[in-house]
Design a protein around this motif. Structure first.
Motif, PDB file in Angstrom:
ATOM      1  N   LEU A 557       0.850  -1.195   0.000  1.00  0.00           N
ATOM      2  CA  LEU A 557       0.000   0.000   0.000  1.00  0.00           C
ATOM      3  C   LEU A 557       0.888   1.248   0.000  1.00  0.00           C
ATOM      4  O   LEU A 557       1.816   1.359   0.804  1.00  0.00           O
ATOM      5  CB  LEU A 557      -0.898  -0.006   1.255  1.00  0.00           C
ATOM      6  CG  LEU A 557      -1.780   1.214   1.460  1.00  0.00           C
ATOM      7  CD1 LEU A 557      -2.757   1.402   0.294  1.00  0.00           C
ATOM      8  CD2 LEU A 557      -2.561   1.105   2.773  1.00  0.00           C
ATOM      9  N   ALA A 558       0.621   2.175  -0.934  1.00  0.00           N
ATOM     10  CA  ALA A 558       1.443   3.390  -1.031  1.00  0.00           C
ATOM     11  C   ALA A 558       0.564   4.551  -1.463  1.00  0.00           C
ATOM     12  O   ALA A 558      -0.419   4.356  -2.190  1.00  0.00           O
ATOM     13  CB  ALA A 558       2.557   3.168  -2.062  1.00  0.00           C
ATOM     14  N   PRO A 559       0.890   5.780  -1.030  1.00  0.00           N
ATOM     15  CA  PRO A 559       0.065   6.947  -1.358  1.00  0.00           C
ATOM     16  C   PRO A 559      -0.135   7.136  -2.860  1.00  0.00           C
ATOM     17  O   PRO A 559      -1.184   7.618  -3.285  1.00  0.00           O
ATOM     18  CB  PRO A 559       0.842   8.125  -0.779  1.00  0.00           C
ATOM     19  CG  PRO A 559       1.745   7.556   0.239  1.00  0.00           C
ATOM     20  CD  PRO A 559       2.026   6.138  -0.159  1.00  0.00           C
ATOM     21  N   GLU A 560       0.847   6.728  -3.663  1.00  0.00           N
ATOM     22  CA  GLU A 560       0.718   6.907  -5.120  1.00  0.00           C
ATOM     23  C   GLU A 560      -0.469   6.134  -5.691  1.00  0.00           C
ATOM     24  O   GLU A 560      -0.951   6.432  -6.781  1.00  0.00           O
ATOM     25  CB  GLU A 560       1.982   6.437  -5.878  1.00  0.00           C
ATOM     26  CG  GLU A 560       3.279   7.083  -5.454  1.00  0.00           C
ATOM     27  CD  GLU A 560       3.809   6.502  -4.143  1.00  0.00           C
ATOM     28  OE1 GLU A 560       3.783   7.258  -3.149  1.00  0.00           O
ATOM     29  OE2 GLU A 560       4.205   5.324  -4.104  1.00  0.00           O
ATOM     30  N   LEU A 561      -0.909   5.078  -4.973  1.00  0.00           N
ATOM     31  CA  LEU A 561      -2.010   4.253  -5.492  1.00  0.00           C
ATOM     32  C   LEU A 561      -3.371   4.902  -5.244  1.00  0.00           C
ATOM     33  O   LEU A 561      -4.395   4.402  -5.697  1.00  0.00           O
ATOM     34  CB  LEU A 561      -1.987   2.869  -4.816  1.00  0.00           C
ATOM     35  CG  LEU A 561      -0.733   2.037  -5.028  1.00  0.00           C
ATOM     36  CD1 LEU A 561      -0.831   0.731  -4.241  1.00  0.00           C
ATOM     37  CD2 LEU A 561      -0.540   1.739  -6.514  1.00  0.00           C
ATOM     38  N   ALA A 562      -3.382   5.992  -4.469  1.00  0.00           N
ATOM     39  CA  ALA A 562      -4.676   6.572  -4.074  1.00  0.00           C
ATOM     40  C   ALA A 562      -4.713   8.065  -4.366  1.00  0.00           C
ATOM     41  O   ALA A 562      -3.680   8.693  -4.610  1.00  0.00           O
ATOM     42  CB  ALA A 562      -4.902   6.341  -2.587  1.00  0.00           C
ATOM     43  N   ASP A 563      -5.906   8.622  -4.384  1.00  0.00           N
ATOM     44  CA  ASP A 563      -6.067  10.070  -4.421  1.00  0.00           C
ATOM     45  C   ASP A 563      -7.309  10.420  -3.604  1.00  0.00           C
ATOM     46  O   ASP A 563      -7.844   9.564  -2.903  1.00  0.00           O
ATOM     47  CB  ASP A 563      -6.143  10.600  -5.864  1.00  0.00           C
ATOM     48  CG  ASP A 563      -7.353  10.079  -6.606  1.00  0.00           C
ATOM     49  OD1 ASP A 563      -8.221   9.428  -5.970  1.00  0.00           O
ATOM     50  OD2 ASP A 563      -7.441  10.297  -7.825  1.00  0.00           O
ATOM     51  N   MET A 564      -7.762  11.670  -3.704  1.00  0.00           N
ATOM     52  CA  MET A 564      -8.881  12.043  -2.831  1.00  0.00           C
ATOM     53  C   MET A 564     -10.209  11.456  -3.286  1.00  0.00           C
ATOM     54  O   MET A 564     -11.205  11.596  -2.603  1.00  0.00           O
ATOM     55  CB  MET A 564      -8.962  13.563  -2.659  1.00  0.00           C
ATOM     56  CG  MET A 564      -9.064  14.328  -3.938  1.00  0.00           C
ATOM     57  SD  MET A 564      -8.685  16.049  -3.667  1.00  0.00           S
ATOM     58  CE  MET A 564     -10.053  16.487  -2.631  1.00  0.00           C
ATOM     59  N   ARG A 565     -10.226  10.790  -4.425  1.00  0.00           N
ATOM     60  CA  ARG A 565     -11.450  10.097  -4.850  1.00  0.00           C
ATOM     61  C   ARG A 565     -11.337   8.597  -4.686  1.00  0.00           C
ATOM     62  O   ARG A 565     -11.925   7.827  -5.440  1.00  0.00           O
ATOM     63  CB  ARG A 565     -11.737  10.430  -6.302  1.00  0.00           C
ATOM     64  CG  ARG A 565     -12.091  11.879  -6.448  1.00  0.00           C
ATOM     65  CD  ARG A 565     -12.303  12.199  -7.848  1.00  0.00           C
ATOM     66  NE  ARG A 565     -12.789  13.550  -7.968  1.00  0.00           N
ATOM     67  CZ  ARG A 565     -13.206  14.086  -9.077  1.00  0.00           C
ATOM     68  NH1 ARG A 565     -13.220  13.358 -10.167  1.00  0.00           N
ATOM     69  NH2 ARG A 565     -13.610  15.322  -9.119  1.00  0.00           N
ATOM     70  N   THR A 566     -10.482   8.194  -3.763  1.00  0.00           N
ATOM     71  CA  THR A 566     -10.287   6.762  -3.528  1.00  0.00           C
ATOM     72  C   THR A 566     -10.728   6.418  -2.118  1.00  0.00           C
ATOM     73  O   THR A 566     -10.476   7.177  -1.182  1.00  0.00           O
ATOM     74  CB  THR A 566      -8.777   6.401  -3.655  1.00  0.00           C
ATOM     75  OG1 THR A 566      -8.298   6.912  -4.889  1.00  0.00           O
ATOM     76  CG2 THR A 566      -8.553   4.904  -3.594  1.00  0.00           C
ATOM     77  N   VAL A 567     -11.402   5.294  -1.997  1.00  0.00           N
ATOM     78  CA  VAL A 567     -11.685   4.769  -0.672  1.00  0.00           C
ATOM     79  C   VAL A 567     -10.871   3.483  -0.556  1.00  0.00           C
ATOM     80  O   VAL A 567     -10.733   2.739  -1.528  1.00  0.00           O
ATOM     81  CB  VAL A 567     -13.209   4.560  -0.458  1.00  0.00           C
ATOM     82  CG1 VAL A 567     -13.783   3.485  -1.354  1.00  0.00           C
ATOM     83  CG2 VAL A 567     -13.517   4.260   1.000  1.00  0.00           C
TER      84      VAL A 567
END
Ligand code: SAH
Length: 598
Positions: A557-567
């Motif tokens: 799990l890493a921040p690059e895999l997510a953004d503010m439209r990710t749950v």
């Protein structure tokens, strides 16, 4: 009262031009189109029967651009009560025929006339009375109620058979019709606000000319049964027909009082409010007030002023108890309830679901159809699509939740029907709590009478779970990683506790452009309690363009895999994956703790 705008139903693209012509003369009307056969419609549906029956049950007028038989067969099982059915019409695909089918008592013929006019054809009116006399006795215009509807049919048959009719009282729609009016006729149509006897030879219409102004002293919070009896007795003593009551009128300051609504409900009429300024203007205009009344305090005067403001006419009776005043006045013309005073404001906090219409609840859709104003973050307002058409939009920035809640409450206090729009569920990291925060903290008196409702929606975590299997199948919790509204120390503590308790965790607001370290921290805490192989679901833009679902392990799990439209859903020690033949996986959490784990 808000009248539900009609829905025009098209089954193919050929029908669209006619549908659009019809919609152009019916404000708020929506175009429903069969999926796969129509494009550029407001609402695309797949199940014709279910969709139509749902609209019909909700009282939505239906204009089908299709054969009459299709509509008849679809709605036949629901045809129980003709007084409650909405108008239903069939219109030929080329616009050459307009056929009113149902809703004869709810204005279907006038709707048919309106549609036929824009299509430049003659409507297929089949009700004999309408054809011969240009009038439907059973379906009087707004502002009149027929006291004896069961007599209307035979009464009309008598007239069609050659009998004439005498008019007693004044009603322009009757006077201007082609009814065979004669002074010496045996049959009578009487228009009166008085309680009179009606018979099969005497139709009685009650005009909505009676208004009731009421005031209550603060603190007298009773349920309303005494007040209802009091008002009903006054009507009897004044010999006025309850069916002539146009509405109950009160001060906006009293709006929260349950007795007011109870009186209106008992009389089956709407309630409308005047502001203290509006009441003061009327009080100053009518300064010829009884001195005895003045000695009893201002309440009776306010009740009088309310009745006068609503009626623009004459007071007929005024009575009071120690804490309740009621005044009855008579208007020279039927009172238009839509332009007299303001309705009780309504505020609905609704959730649109994560994205598309298919995930929006029928309740939220119904609210959106009826609201006058939409308040919300512009991105979410766009999610409501065509349902937002024709409303006043009050867009704002995503961070201005408190200001937005205040605007919504103020608009509702003005008597508007406001929808505050959130994505997902409105009670989960969204506007519902903001509305209640403002309601409690600022507690403006004008807000007390607002009818507030929260309509739930599918939250991002539920949509994510459904897309990937059943990761929330056992105990779970949600944690927002945003430290704007709470300190990181609390978030850290919650992640630790949730990890220790072996909850599946749904992380909302996992990262933003400026804020990425929180997700790394969360992962580090979790790794102290969970296996590095624990399944993690990253669901992005659910239900919207660019939807993606990705499964990785906690270790990766890493921040690059997510953004503010990710749950993000992080599994518990029991969460498992199943390999699918297409290379993807299912993720699920078994319902019991004794099942095999890795
Ligand atoms: N009320 C919303 C949550 C609002 S908080 C709900 O119940 O879903 C905003 C966060 O919700 C986002 O940062 C993201 O984590 C999640 N979210 C909202 N809509 C989403 C969507 N369509 N797809 C994925 N995540 C979403």
């Amino acid at each position: 009262m808000i009248k539900t705008p009609p829905v025009v139903v098209a089954l193919g693209n050929n029908s669209i031009p006619v549908a659009q012509k019809i919609i152009s003369v019916l404000p708020g009307a929506q175009l429903y189109g069969l999926a796969g056969r129509t494009c550029d419609v407001d609402v695309s549906f797949t199940e014709f029967g279910t969709t139509l029956r749902e609209l019909f049950t909700n009282g939505v007028p239906i204009i089908g651009i299709c054969a009459t038989g299709i509509l008849i067969r679809t709605l036949a099982p629901l045809l129980a009560n003709k007084r409650q059915e909405p108008p239903v019409l069939a219109v030929a695909e080329d616009g050459s025929a307009v056929v009113p089918l149902l809703g004869g008592l709810n204005g279907v013929n006038s709707l048919a006339h309106q549609i036929a006019e824009v299509l430049n054809v003659k409507p297929a009116i089949t009700t004999t009375g309408d054809i011969r006399f240009g009038i439907a006795l059973e379906d009087p215009p707004v502002g009149y109620r027929l006291a004896n509807p069961d007599d209307a049919k035979s009464f009309m048959s008598d007239l069609l058979a050659g009998n004439s009719v005498k008019l007693e009282g004044n009603a322009p729609w009757l006077k201007n019709s082609s009814l065979p009016i004669a002074q010496d006729a045996q049959r009578i149509i009487q228009i009166t606000e008085k309680q009179v006897v009606s018979t099969s030879k005497r139709l009685v219409y009650h005009p909505a000319t009676v208004v009731i102004g009421v005031t209550l002293l603060n603190g007298s919070w009773r349920g309303g049964s005494e007040e209802i009896a009091f008002v009903q007795k006054m009507l009897v003593d004044a010999e006025l027909a309850p069916a002539s009551v146009a509405g109950v009128f009160a001060s906006t300051l009293d709006a929260a009082h349950p007795a007011l609504q109870a009186i209106a409900d008992a009389l089956n009429v709407p309630i409308r409010f005047f502001t203290t300024d509006e009441i003061a203007v009327v009080m100053s205009q009518h300064n010829t007030v009884d001195v005895a009344m003045l000695q009893q305090g201002a309440e009776p005067l306010r009740a009088n002023a309310l009745a006068l403001a609503a009626s623009s006419g004459q007071l007929v009776m005024q009575r009071q108890t120690s804490d309740f005043s009621c005044a009855i006045a008579l208007s020279p013309l039927p009172v238009n309830i839509n332009t007299t005073g303001r309705p009780r404001g309504r505020l609905a906090v609704i959730g649109t679901g994560p994205g598309g219409k298919h995930w929006m609840s029928p309740e939220a859709q119904k609210i959106l159809r009826n609201t006058t104003d939409l308040v919300g973050y512009s991105t979410y307002l766009k999610l409501v699509g065509s349902l937002g058409k024709g409303k006043r939009w009050h867009e704002s920035d995503n961070r201005e939740e408190i200001a937005r809640a205040r605007i919504a409450l103020d608009l509702a206090a003005e008597g508007r029907f406001v929808a505050v729009v959130s994505s997902g569920d409105p009670g989960i990291y969204a506007m519902a709590a903001a509305v209640f925060e403002v309601l409690e903290q600022e507690a403006k008196p004008g807000w007390q009478g607002i009818e507030i409702q929260v309509a739930p929606g599918i939250s991002a975590m539920q949509a994510a779970a459904a897309k990937i299997g059943a990761p929330l199948g056992h105990d779970f919790c949600t944690i927002s990683l945003s430290d704007i509204l709470k300190p990181w120390s609390i978030i850290e503590q919650r992640i630790t506790a949730a990890a220790q308790a072996d909850f599946v965790i749904a992380f909302y607001n996992p990262v933003s452009k400026q804020r990425t370290w929180q997700l790394v921290e969360a992962k580090n805490i979790l790794l102290r309690y969970r296996h590095p192989d624990t399944p993690v679901v990253l669901a992005r833009n659910l239900g919207r363009d660019g939807e993606s679902i990705q499964v990785c392990t906690l270790e990766h799990l890493a921040p690059e895999l997510a953004d503010m439209r990710t749950v993000i859903l992080v599994g518990s020690s029991k969460t498992r994956t199943i390999q699918r033949c297409d290379g993807n996986v299912w993720v699920y959490t078994p319902r019991r703790y004794d099942s095999p784990s890795h």
